[in-house]
Write a protein that holds these residues in place. Sequence first.
Motif, short mmCIF file in Angstrom:
data_model
loop_
_atom_site.label_atom_id
_atom_site.label_comp_id
_atom_site.label_asym_id
_atom_site.label_seq_id
_atom_site.Cartn_x
_atom_site.Cartn_y
_atom_site.Cartn_z
N PHE A 189 55.94 42.09 40.74
CA PHE A 189 55.82 41.94 42.27
C PHE A 189 55.17 40.71 42.88
N LYS A 190 54.14 40.32 41.84
CA LYS A 190 53.32 39.21 42.64
C LYS A 190 54.30 38.04 42.24
N GLU A 191 55.25 37.92 41.69
CA GLU A 191 56.23 36.77 41.17
C GLU A 191 57.29 36.50 42.51
N VAL A 192 57.31 37.67 43.20
CA VAL A 192 58.39 37.37 44.13
C VAL A 192 58.02 36.52 45.10
N PRO A 193 58.48 35.52 45.62
CA PRO A 193 58.06 34.55 46.55
C PRO A 193 57.25 35.07 47.80
N VAL A 194 57.83 35.94 48.31
CA VAL A 194 57.27 36.43 49.76
C VAL A 194 56.18 37.18 49.33
N ILE A 195 55.86 37.71 48.42
CA ILE A 195 54.67 38.47 48.11
C ILE A 195 53.78 37.30 47.48
N ARG A 196 53.92 36.36 46.65
CA ARG A 196 53.10 35.53 46.10
C ARG A 196 52.62 34.58 47.11
N ASP A 197 53.22 34.14 48.20
CA ASP A 197 52.85 33.30 49.21
C ASP A 197 52.26 34.05 50.21
N ASN A 198 52.01 35.42 50.11
CA ASN A 198 51.47 36.10 51.44
C ASN A 198 50.37 36.87 50.77
N LEU A 199 49.51 36.59 49.78
CA LEU A 199 48.58 37.34 49.19
C LEU A 199 47.00 36.65 49.72
N PRO A 200 46.16 37.24 50.17
CA PRO A 200 44.90 37.04 50.47
C PRO A 200 44.19 36.23 49.07
N ASP A 201 43.35 35.25 49.59
CA ASP A 201 42.69 34.46 48.36
C ASP A 201 41.93 35.70 47.58
N HIS A 202 42.08 35.75 46.22
CA HIS A 202 41.06 36.59 45.33
C HIS A 202 39.87 36.46 45.63
N HIS A 203 39.49 35.21 45.42
CA HIS A 203 37.87 34.74 45.38
C HIS A 203 37.42 35.21 46.52
N GLU A 204 37.95 34.88 47.85
CA GLU A 204 37.56 35.15 49.15
C GLU A 204 37.29 36.61 49.25
N MET A 205 38.25 37.32 48.72
CA MET A 205 38.30 38.87 48.89
C MET A 205 37.25 39.40 48.25
N PHE A 206 36.79 38.96 46.94
CA PHE A 206 35.75 39.46 46.22
C PHE A 206 34.45 39.05 46.80
N VAL A 207 34.22 37.87 47.36
CA VAL A 207 32.89 37.54 48.22
C VAL A 207 32.82 38.56 49.36
N VAL A 208 33.85 38.78 50.32
CA VAL A 208 33.81 39.66 51.32
C VAL A 208 33.47 41.19 50.83
N PHE A 209 33.90 41.47 50.11
CA PHE A 209 34.10 43.07 49.75
C PHE A 209 32.97 43.23 48.89
N LYS A 210 32.44 42.36 48.15
CA LYS A 210 31.26 42.58 47.45
C LYS A 210 29.91 42.59 48.35
N SER A 211 29.88 41.82 49.47
CA SER A 211 28.85 42.00 50.51
C SER A 211 29.14 43.11 51.26
N LEU A 212 30.24 43.68 51.66
CA LEU A 212 30.52 44.63 52.47
C LEU A 212 29.99 46.01 51.76
N ARG A 213 30.16 46.09 50.42
CA ARG A 213 29.83 47.23 49.33
C ARG A 213 28.35 47.38 49.47
N ARG A 214 27.67 45.90 49.31
CA ARG A 214 26.25 46.15 49.25
C ARG A 214 25.75 46.79 50.46
N GLU A 215 26.34 46.40 51.75
CA GLU A 215 25.99 46.96 52.85
C GLU A 215 26.07 48.40 53.27
#
Length: 224
Positions: A189-215
Amino acid sequence: MAELKLLGSWPSPFSYRVIWALKLKGIPYEYIDEDLSNKSPLLLQHNPVYKKIPVLLHAGKPICESLIILEYIEELWPQNPLLPFDPLQRAIARFWVKFADDKIPAMWIVYRSSGKEQEKAMKDTVEMLRVIEEHALGSKKFFGGEEIGIVDIAFGQIAEWLGVIEEIVGVKLLEDHTFPRLHAWILNFKEVPVIRDNLPDHHEMFVVFKSLRREILLSSSQDQ
């Protein structure tokens, strides 16, 4: 073509369902990123009932809810079909889309809960993965065969967002050796160009979701 706009939010897997469908079909659109802590008048105007993203605006007319939007896109733009042509196979695909809609929320309960509620959600998530592994995928590359379809898009958040949840919570629910078919599907799935090129940044998601979970957990503890 009439003007097409998508109201979404960059870390939302539901926004990406629509993005992937539009990209797979080669349909041009304008993307408008919403700040969900300060929702725009445009979003509130066009989804006054749920006040949620995604919202697809087609010639100024709103279509809401990600899976309904996918069906709308499929009916209006039949190129690169997301659903099979055969009526039986279409029904089977819609069954698994409904399954995804019903069962995927368990993994988000893992993310936003703790204690016994979280333990139950973990069991429910693993059971969901087991059913997908044993009954949905079979030996196919994608859920519908050799090409990405609506079922892959419906389950797409398992491919990226579940991993972020696992990292934040400190658990491993999708073990490669336990779910080898699902593991292979994620890689494909993640090797398909349309998917690979249109995913949110993993680290940025981690930071945002970790902070939101704390809240979320802090707010939950204060309400008790």
